[in-house]
Design an enzyme around this catalytic site. Structure first.
Site, PDB file in Angstrom:
ATOM      1  N   LYS A   1      37.976  88.096  14.271  1.00 45.53           N
ATOM      2  CA  LYS A   1      38.044  86.731  13.736  1.00 45.53           C
ATOM      3  C   LYS A   1      36.871  85.902  14.247  1.00 45.53           C
ATOM      4  CE  LYS A   1      41.038  82.695  13.632  1.00 45.53           C
ATOM      5  NZ  LYS A   1      42.366  82.126  13.824  1.00 45.53           N
TER       6      LYS A   1
ATOM      7  N   GLU B   1      35.068  93.139  23.823  1.00 52.01           N
ATOM      8  CA  GLU B   1      35.360  94.556  23.600  1.00 52.01           C
ATOM      9  C   GLU B   1      34.827  95.010  22.234  1.00 52.01           C
ATOM     10  OE1 GLU B   1      37.436  92.199  24.548  1.00 52.01           O
ATOM     11  OE2 GLU B   1      38.911  92.919  26.001  1.00 52.01           O
TER      12      GLU B   1
ATOM     13  N   GLY C   1      45.134  85.194  14.648  1.00 54.12           N
ATOM     14  CA  GLY C   1      44.767  86.602  14.866  1.00 54.12           C
ATOM     15  C   GLY C   1      45.936  87.561  14.695  1.00 54.12           C
ATOM     16  N   ARG C   2      47.070  87.243  15.320  1.00 53.78           N
ATOM     17  CA  ARG C   2      48.204  88.189  15.275  1.00 53.78           C
ATOM     18  C   ARG C   2      48.983  88.113  13.973  1.00 53.78           C
ATOM     19  NH1 ARG C   2      48.155  84.686  19.231  1.00 53.78           N
ATOM     20  NH2 ARG C   2      49.641  82.965  19.259  1.00 53.78           N
TER      21      ARG C   2
ATOM     22  N   GLU D   1      52.392  87.017  22.848  1.00 55.75           N
ATOM     23  CA  GLU D   1      51.221  86.130  22.782  1.00 55.75           C
ATOM     24  C   GLU D   1      51.601  84.820  22.087  1.00 55.75           C
ATOM     25  OE1 GLU D   1      46.825  87.534  22.708  1.00 55.75           O
ATOM     26  OE2 GLU D   1      47.214  86.901  20.649  1.00 55.75           O
TER      27      GLU D   1
ATOM     28  N   HIS E   1      65.126 109.992  26.201  1.00 54.05           N
ATOM     29  CA  HIS E   1      64.861 110.984  27.250  1.00 54.05           C
ATOM     30  C   HIS E   1      63.930 110.443  28.318  1.00 54.05           C
ATOM     31  CE1 HIS E   1      67.043 113.973  24.976  1.00 54.05           C
ATOM     32  NE2 HIS E   1      66.515 113.395  23.915  1.00 54.05           N
TER      33      HIS E   1
ATOM     34  N   LYS F   1      39.226  86.138  30.767  1.00 48.05           N
ATOM     35  CA  LYS F   1      37.932  86.335  30.083  1.00 48.05           C
ATOM     36  C   LYS F   1      36.839  85.611  30.852  1.00 48.05           C
ATOM     37  CE  LYS F   1      39.543  86.484  25.254  1.00 48.05           C
ATOM     38  NZ  LYS F   1      39.528  85.739  23.985  1.00 48.05           N
TER      39      LYS F   1
HETATM   40  O1  F6P Z   1      43.747  88.380  23.049  1.00 51.37           O
HETATM   41  C1  F6P Z   1      43.220  87.195  22.602  1.00 51.37           C
HETATM   42  C2  F6P Z   1      42.798  87.276  21.179  1.00 51.37           C
HETATM   43  O2  F6P Z   1      42.164  86.080  20.897  1.00 51.37           O
HETATM   44  C3  F6P Z   1      43.924  87.546  20.194  1.00 51.37           C
HETATM   45  O3  F6P Z   1      44.652  86.442  19.871  1.00 51.37           O
HETATM   46  C4  F6P Z   1      43.176  88.126  19.053  1.00 51.37           C
HETATM   47  O4  F6P Z   1      44.043  88.779  18.189  1.00 51.37           O
HETATM   48  C5  F6P Z   1      42.223  89.053  19.768  1.00 51.37           C
HETATM   49  O5  F6P Z   1      41.877  88.337  20.944  1.00 51.37           O
HETATM   50  C6  F6P Z   1      41.019  89.473  18.986  1.00 51.37           C
HETATM   51  O6  F6P Z   1      40.225  88.383  18.605  1.00 51.37           O
HETATM   52  P1  F6P Z   1      39.082  88.497  17.523  1.00 51.37           P
HETATM   53  O7  F6P Z   1      39.721  88.856  16.226  1.00 51.37           O
HETATM   54  O8  F6P Z   1      38.436  87.159  17.478  1.00 51.37           O
HETATM   55  O9  F6P Z   1      38.129  89.573  17.965  1.00 51.37           O
END
Ligand code: F6P
Length: 559
Positions: free
Chosen positions: A196, A202, A270-271, A356, A387, A520
């Site tokens: 987003k 990452e 995002g979620r 979240e 199990h 972060k």
């Molecule tokens: O973990 C924090 C967060 O902002 C989530 O809410 C989001 O889904 C994720 O990081 C990934 O964010 P982006 O889509 O901006 O890479």
């Protein structure tokens, strides 16, 4: 505690009556009109909550509470596009993404572009830089830009198209990316960078390394013939990278041309974003028709949620039961057990969605709440969990509220019903065993086994204490008719709306996530030490770190 909330107070008093009661007693005395009072149905879904530690009165009081918290008004605020994500000044519009003909023009436009792109991949008119068709697509994303989409792609594996194989990489640990890349051919691989913000550390790290992998391959290859490599780089990226983001500027900076970018908007959290272009891997995996059915299933649940009365409303009921278990029975955790291998990643998806969204203690008025909010969410696909940790549920002594999800028909029915398939009889047994176990576990957790019953089954006196099961663990069971894209859409929207309702009931903003920011920020301070291994001595930032982090950092730098 909502001190001035009459319904909350009433629930509090009522909980003193319920707490000493065992589910056995509740079933003996308080389960009149079972189907009417303790079961809801909607378009093929059956929700049975009779094994919750409640009476009909509990439900009534919970619904009064929802009414007092103005649940309907908040639904309208969301639908009207009010900026109910007030800390980020954003509306909450994921419902619009699956509104079919009623979706806004920009949503329809991106969906058309996604379909067009998927067509090109499926009919092999989209070629890699060396002219070969794309066979493997790797989604690079994390959190909401990974969990939901990946879960759905896995859940619908029975419907995967043969033309392309979908892969997912989320962790910044290079092992995740490297393991994937070593099995792939750069000439036939395309990456979807899903982010987003297009700034997530990452995802951007994985995207940069993936880009280097692709470019290095073509550089090496081109050594055998003459060609201007630098000029070609943009062309190579264009054939092997697309992006999904709200940050068009950053995608361009990365080198992905605008025609390869599928945009979405800040009003998609995002979620809650897998219904947007973030769901592109789903469309690529199962095709247009199934993706449309998936959106339609979610839309069906939206309509139900928006228009049903409080006492018929499935998402609200799930939320109210969660409030009851969390705040009045003091259950600290909530487990979800899908008895379906295809839903194996559903608990992980739900962890982000619930925790979240509602893992917060500051309410909409910037006040600290003095009641529990989101429980810890966990679980795995049944029967595997039986199990490992089910022992604790049966005899560990803690209250764990749970949802069992079972799917009536297997996802691979053709293997079971095909009379030519000699294995079909055997395979039918799998489904029978799966469903029997699902029902058995929720019943065993609810009713347990008394010492007298154990005796009747021939258990010797010295083992009686060990063979007694307290029971009284509350659970809900959701029956899905089969795992079609439509039903999966219904399922996810059901839990999304549950989470929305919980935010209203706890007076939280379910749509921000400030809690993940601090880590972060600190990572940003520590990272330079790893880049320049000699600079800890007399460094001000280092000296301001706590002594534990200093020791750990020094130890890692010496490696
Ligand atoms: O973990 C924090 C967060 O902002 C989530 O809410 C989001 O889904 C994720 O990081 C990934 O964010 P982006 O889509 O901006 O890479």
């Amino acid at each position: 505690m909502y001190k001035n909330n009459y319904s909350w107070q009433q629930l509090n008093e009522h909980s003193e009556f319920i707490k000493p009661l065992h589910l056995r007693e509740l079933f003996q005395k308080y389960r009149q009109n079972y189907q009417q009072n303790f079961c809801l149905q909607h378009n093929g879904l059956i929700l049975d909550f009779g094994k919750q530690r409640i009476t009909a009165k509990t439900l009534q009081l919970l619904r009064n509470f929802a009414d007092q918290m103005q649940i309907q008004t908040w639904i309208q605020k969301m639908l009207n596009g009010e900026k109910i994500n007030h800390t980020e000044h954003r509306a909450v519009g994921h419902i619009k993404l699956r509104a079919g003909n009623n979706a806004p023009p920009e949503v329809k436009n991106v969906l058309r572009r996604m379909e067009n792109f998927a067509d090109q991949i499926h009919n092999a008119t989209w070629k890699g830089h060396s002219g070969k068709a794309i066979k493997n697509i790797v989604s690079l994303g994390i959190g909401g830009s990974d969990l939901g989409t990946r879960m759905v792609v896995i859940a619908l594996s029975a419907l995967h198209l043969p033309q392309v194989k979908l892969h997912f990489v989320s962790n910044v640990d290079s092992a995740d990316l490297v393991k994937k890349l070593t099995s792939l051919n750069p000439e036939t691989t395309l990456f979807i960078v899903e982010s987003k913000t297009f700034t997530t550390q990452e995802t951007m790290r994985n995207a940069e390394s993936a880009k280097a992998w692709i470019l290095n391959f073509f550089h090496e290859k081109s050594k055998n013939f003459s060609g201007n490599l630098v000029e070609n780089e943009n062309e190579i990226v264009k054939k092997h990278f697309v992006a999904v983001s709200t940050n068009i500027e950053a995608t361009q900076k990365f080198g992905i041309p605008p025609e390869n970018v599928f945009e979405f908007w800040d009003w998609v959290g995002g979620r809650f974003s897998l219904w947007s272009a973030i769901g592109l891997p789903i469309l690529l995996a199962v095709g247009k028709k199934h993706f449309a059915d998936f959106l339609a299933g979610a839309n069906d649940m939206d309509e139900h949620f928006i228009h049903s009365d409080l006492d018929k409303n499935l998402p609200l009921t799930l939320a109210l039961l969660s409030v009851w278990n969390t705040n009045f029975l003091n259950a600290p955790s909530f487990a979800v057990f899908p008895y379906s291998q295809s839903l194996t990643r559903f608990p992980r998806y739900l962890q982000q969605l619930e925790m979240e969204s509602n893992g917060k203690t500051v309410d909409r008025n910037a006040q600290i709440v003095d009641f529990a909010t989101s429980p810890i969410v966990w679980g795995t696909a049944g029967t595997n969990g039986q199990h490992s940790y089910f022992q604790l549920l049966h005899q560990g002594g803690q209250i764990v509220a749970s949802d069992f999800i079972c799917v009536k028909k297997s996802d691979f029915p053709e293997f079971i019903t095909d009379s030519k398939n000699k294995n079909s009889q055997h395979l039918q047994q799998h489904q029978n065993i799966l469903l029997a176990n699902c029902l058995a576990q929720s019943a065993a957790l609810a009713f347990g086994q008394t010492a007298d019953e154990a005796k009747k089954y021939g258990i010797s006196d010295d083992l009686l204490a060990y063979r007694t099961f307290k029971g009284n663990q509350p659970s809900t069971t959701l029956i899905l008719p089969e795992l079609t894209p439509f039903v999966l859409g219904q399922l996810l929207a059901l839990y999304e709306h549950k989470v929305f309702c919980l935010g209203v009931l706890w007076n939280l903003n379910s749509f921000d996530q400030w809690g993940v920011e601090l880590g972060k920020h600190l990572a940003g301070k520590i990272l330079p030490f790893f880049k320049d291994k000699n600079n800890t001595k007399n460094d001000e930032v280092f000296n301001n770190l706590d002594s534990s982090t200093q020791l750990l950092l020094d130890s890692l730098l010496k490696c």
